[in-house]
Design an enzyme around this catalytic site. Structure first.
Site, PDB file in Angstrom:
ATOM      1  N   ARG A 114      -1.640   4.285  11.078  1.00 30.22           N
ATOM      2  CA  ARG A 114      -2.446   3.388  11.044  1.00 30.22           C
ATOM      3  C   ARG A 114      -1.666   1.798  10.830  1.00 30.22           C
ATOM      4  NH1 ARG A 114      -7.899   2.701   7.596  1.00 30.22           N
ATOM      5  NH2 ARG A 114      -6.692   1.312   5.952  1.00 30.22           N
ATOM      6  N   THR A 118      -4.245  -4.124  11.303  1.00 32.01           N
ATOM      7  CA  THR A 118      -5.576  -3.955  12.141  1.00 32.01           C
ATOM      8  C   THR A 118      -6.380  -2.551  11.925  1.00 32.01           C
ATOM      9  OG1 THR A 118      -4.839  -2.698  13.802  1.00 32.01           O
ATOM     10  CG2 THR A 118      -4.760  -5.211  13.925  1.00 32.01           C
ATOM     11  N   ASP A 212      -2.989   3.988  -1.117  1.00 34.36           N
ATOM     12  CA  ASP A 212      -2.339   4.738   0.058  1.00 34.36           C
ATOM     13  C   ASP A 212      -1.690   5.904  -0.387  1.00 34.36           C
ATOM     14  OD1 ASP A 212      -0.171   5.178   1.734  1.00 34.36           O
ATOM     15  OD2 ASP A 212      -0.439   3.329   2.576  1.00 34.36           O
ATOM     16  N   ASP A 215       1.947   6.695   0.278  1.00 30.78           N
ATOM     17  CA  ASP A 215       2.923   6.004  -0.658  1.00 30.78           C
ATOM     18  C   ASP A 215       2.900   6.713  -2.034  1.00 30.78           C
ATOM     19  OD1 ASP A 215       3.577   4.337   1.209  1.00 30.78           O
ATOM     20  OD2 ASP A 215       2.603   2.699   0.277  1.00 30.78           O
TER      21      ASP A 215
HETATM   22  C1  PRP Z   1      -3.570   7.106   6.174  1.00 28.22           C
HETATM   23  C2  PRP Z   1      -4.057   8.605   6.000  1.00 28.22           C
HETATM   24  C3  PRP Z   1      -4.714   8.765   7.129  1.00 28.22           C
HETATM   25  C4  PRP Z   1      -5.304   7.479   7.768  1.00 28.22           C
HETATM   26  C5  PRP Z   1      -6.751   7.284   7.475  1.00 28.22           C
HETATM   27  O1  PRP Z   1      -2.377   7.282   6.994  1.00 28.22           O
HETATM   28  O2  PRP Z   1      -3.205   9.423   5.820  1.00 28.22           O
HETATM   29  O3  PRP Z   1      -3.951   9.319   8.199  1.00 28.22           O
HETATM   30  O4  PRP Z   1      -4.378   6.633   7.183  1.00 28.22           O
HETATM   31  O5  PRP Z   1      -7.234   5.815   7.998  1.00 28.22           O
HETATM   32  P1  PRP Z   1      -8.184   6.104   9.271  1.00 28.22           P
HETATM   33  O6  PRP Z   1      -9.227   7.120   8.976  1.00 28.22           O
HETATM   34  O7  PRP Z   1      -8.649   4.768   9.217  1.00 28.22           O
HETATM   35  O8  PRP Z   1      -7.456   6.203  10.516  1.00 28.22           O
HETATM   36  P2  PRP Z   1      -1.377   6.164   7.318  1.00 28.22           P
HETATM   37  O9  PRP Z   1      -1.335   5.778   8.805  1.00 28.22           O
HETATM   38  O10 PRP Z   1      -1.367   4.936   6.332  1.00 28.22           O
HETATM   39  O11 PRP Z   1       0.204   6.887   7.143  1.00 28.22           O
HETATM   40  P3  PRP Z   1       0.982   7.773   6.075  1.00 28.22           P
HETATM   41  O12 PRP Z   1       0.363   9.155   6.254  1.00 28.22           O
HETATM   42  O13 PRP Z   1       2.357   7.610   6.426  1.00 28.22           O
HETATM   43  O14 PRP Z   1       0.629   7.030   4.676  1.00 28.22           O
HETATM   44  N1  URA Z   2      -5.166   5.506   4.087  1.00 21.64           N
HETATM   45  C1  URA Z   2      -5.178   5.646   2.711  1.00 21.64           C
HETATM   46  O1  URA Z   2      -4.224   6.357   2.069  1.00 21.64           O
HETATM   47  N2  URA Z   2      -5.998   5.203   1.744  1.00 21.64           N
HETATM   48  C2  URA Z   2      -7.157   4.523   2.419  1.00 21.64           C
HETATM   49  O2  URA Z   2      -8.041   4.191   1.657  1.00 21.64           O
HETATM   50  C3  URA Z   2      -7.227   4.408   3.610  1.00 21.64           C
HETATM   51  C4  URA Z   2      -6.159   4.812   4.748  1.00 21.64           C
END
Ligand code: PRP
Ligand code: URA
Length: 221
Positions: A114, A118, A212, A215
């Site tokens: 994500r 944005t 997050d 993280d």
């Molecule tokens: C986070 C989470 C989902 C997404 C959710 O991943 O694990 O995949 O955001 O958000 P959305 O429903 O608005 O798409 P991120 O892209 O931050 O990557 P990560 O798993 O590496 O933390």
């Molecule tokens: N990804 C996350 O890890 N947390 C949120 O709240 C949204 C997207």
């Protein structure tokens, strides 16, 4: 079952029909409390998340069809083969819980990130089992915010021949906006979520949420 303090709130009832929530028990509420606490160390966060992930996998398996299986008594067995597909990176945290329940399960990976500004989801990579079109897919991602990432992952599965009805999305924390977006896009995909939070904030993060997830599970101190 022990009742919960009123401030925890009842599970929302006005959700799309494809959504199944885990029962709001004291145990689940306590695990979520640990996950939401900013002071929770990474080790403890991993422990709490793994506990909830195991509950999710157990519930997800309850949604797979079974067939009669006759041994010395009349029992049942799963109707079809399954696989797991994790949305990297946070979804990889759910693979261990799936392997604990389904020892030799095949696991595919889809890397979707994500955009931090944005909140738009971008697909980078997918590697899936060759025969995925013949399997039930447990799609793994602990966070459902806007729904953009999960919807993109489902597009990949459909492109590989998996019908919507054979996808079960396992998720730890969701929100009404993401659940609605998923239902509008793919109403036949079953969603099993541990907890439905209140809403998204202006940065498209879940409120109260837990920050997050990726993280906190993989890189925080
Ligand atoms: C986070 C989470 C989902 C997404 C959710 O991943 O694990 O995949 O955001 O958000 P959305 O429903 O608005 O798409 P991120 O892209 O931050 O990557 P990560 O798993 O590496 O933390
Ligand atoms: N990804 C996350 O890890 N947390 C949120 O709240 C949204 C997207």
């Amino acid at each position: 079952m022990a009742s919960l303090p009123a401030h925890i709130g009842a599970a929302p009832g006005n959700l799309p029909p494809n959504v199944c929530q885990l029962p709001r028990t004291g145990q689940l509420a306590a695990l979520l409390t640990g996950l939401r606490n900013k002071e929770t160390s990474r080790g403890a966060f991993v422990f709490y998340a793994d506990r909830v992930n195991r509950l999710l996998v157990e519930e997800g398996l309850n949604h797979l069809p079974v067939l009669e299986k006759g041994l010395e008594y009349q029992g049942v067995d799963f109707e079809g083969k399954i696989c797991g597909v994790s949305i990297m990176r946070a979804g990889e945290s759910m693979e261990a819980g799936l392997r604990e329940c389904c020892r030799a399960v095949r696991i595919g990976k889809i890397l979707i990130q994500r955009d931090e500004e944005t909140a738009q989801a971008k697909l980078f990579y997918a590697k899936l089992p060759d025969d995925i079109a013949n399997r039930y897919c447990l799609l793994l991602d602990p966070m459902l915010a806007t729904g953009g990432s999960a919807i993109k992952a489902i597009e990949v599965l459909l492109d590989h021949g998996v019908p919507q009805e054979r996808i079960i999305f396992l998720n730890l924390v969701s929100c009404p906006e993401g659940l609605k977006a998923m239902y509008d896009a793919y109403p036949q995909v079953k969603i099993v979520t541990a907890w439905v939070d209140e809403a998204l904030n202006e940065h498209k993060y879940i409120v109260p949420g837990l920050g997050d997830f990726g993280d906190r599970y993989f890189t925080s101190s």
